[in-house]
Design an enzyme around this catalytic site. Structure first.
Site, PDB file in Angstrom:
ATOM      1  N   THR A 254       3.272 -11.417  -9.196  1.00 31.86           N
ATOM      2  CA  THR A 254       2.148 -11.442  -8.277  1.00 31.86           C
ATOM      3  C   THR A 254       0.869 -11.226  -9.078  1.00 31.86           C
ATOM      4  O   THR A 254       0.908 -10.902 -10.270  1.00 31.86           O
ATOM      5  CB  THR A 254       2.269 -10.330  -7.216  1.00 31.86           C
ATOM      6  OG1 THR A 254       1.960  -9.060  -7.831  1.00 31.86           O
ATOM      7  CG2 THR A 254       3.668 -10.278  -6.628  1.00 31.86           C
TER       8      THR A 254
ATOM      9  N   ASP B 192       0.857  -1.189   0.000  1.00 33.32           N
ATOM     10  CA  ASP B 192       0.000   0.000   0.000  1.00 33.32           C
ATOM     11  C   ASP B 192       0.895   1.242   0.000  1.00 33.32           C
ATOM     12  O   ASP B 192       1.744   1.399   0.873  1.00 33.32           O
ATOM     13  CB  ASP B 192      -0.889  -0.004   1.247  1.00 33.32           C
ATOM     14  CG  ASP B 192      -2.013   1.021   1.174  1.00 33.32           C
ATOM     15  OD1 ASP B 192      -1.802   2.097   0.582  1.00 33.32           O
ATOM     16  OD2 ASP B 192      -3.098   0.746   1.705  1.00 33.32           O
TER      17      ASP B 192
END
Length: 212
Positions: free
Chosen positions: A191, A118
């Site tokens: 990912t 984040d």
């Protein structure tokens, strides 16, 4: 995006306690015993649905991987992937890693992965960024001497902030890539976010940092 609650998550994790460690704090300094070998330990902070850690586990059977994911409805996806891949060198922790020094002994870890963390773009949230100085202090404590951090992100601002943060800590930047996929690195495991952002044409940034 609001995550859908999965009421079966607790039962599923309990059924797969060989993958999700119920009391990881008791393993501090004893992870080699948990894996029953002395292979290097690599950890991923923010494992998500487990595509990266499962892929890395397959590619590197002589490395032990530990994925940390605080969101219960997300980590169950990682449990499923690890279970289906039948990899014995992976463990998952459903924890909020406020202080990694509670989970790992000094110099117990060889490498840390920070994948698409984040960015916390607002200045007042700087202390929440996983490359803020207080997190770097944790990483340095649990990493072996000359241990490494591998960071990937699509966020240019977070990447630039992190490079400065690493440099101010006196760490060595061994690699800085402004478009990872141009390198065609065969060792790279994508990912879920990386695949999505790459398909949209966003550059993927990566750096490899070595601690003193």
């Amino acid at each position: 995006m609001r995550l859908r609650n999965k009421p079966w998550a607790d039962d599923y994790m309990n059924e797969n306690s060989h993958i999700v460690i119920a009391d990881p704090f008791s393993k501090k300094g004893k992870w080699a015993t948990e894996f029953e070998n002395d292979h290097p330990i690599h950890i991923e902070i923010g494992t998500g649905k487990g595509q990266f850690i499962t892929g890395m586990s397959k590619k590197n059977p002589n490395t032990n991987f530990i994925g940390i994911e605080r969101v219960k409805s997300v980590i169950v996806g990682a449990v499923k992937k690890v279970k289906e891949a039948e990899v014995a060198n992976t463990r998952l922790l459903n924890e909020d890693a406020d202080d990694l020094r509670e989970l790992f002994e000094e110099s117990e870890v060889e490498q840390i992965y920070l994948n698409f963390s984040d960015p916390w773009p607002k200045a007042r949230h700087e202390k929440r960024r996983l490359t803020f100085k207080t997190f770097l202090e944790q990483y340095q404590s649990i990493l072996k001497p000359d241990g490494t951090i591998v960071m990937k992100t699509d966020n240019r601002q977070l990447f630039e902030y992190s490079l400065v943060s690493f440099s101010q800590a006196g760490w060595t930047l061994e690699e800085v890539s402004l478009n990872l996929h141009d390198l065609e690195d065969p060792t790279n495991v994508m990912t879920e976010y990386e695949g999505k952002f790459s398909e949209q044409g966003h550059p993927i940034y990566r750096c490899v940092v070595r601690v003193p």
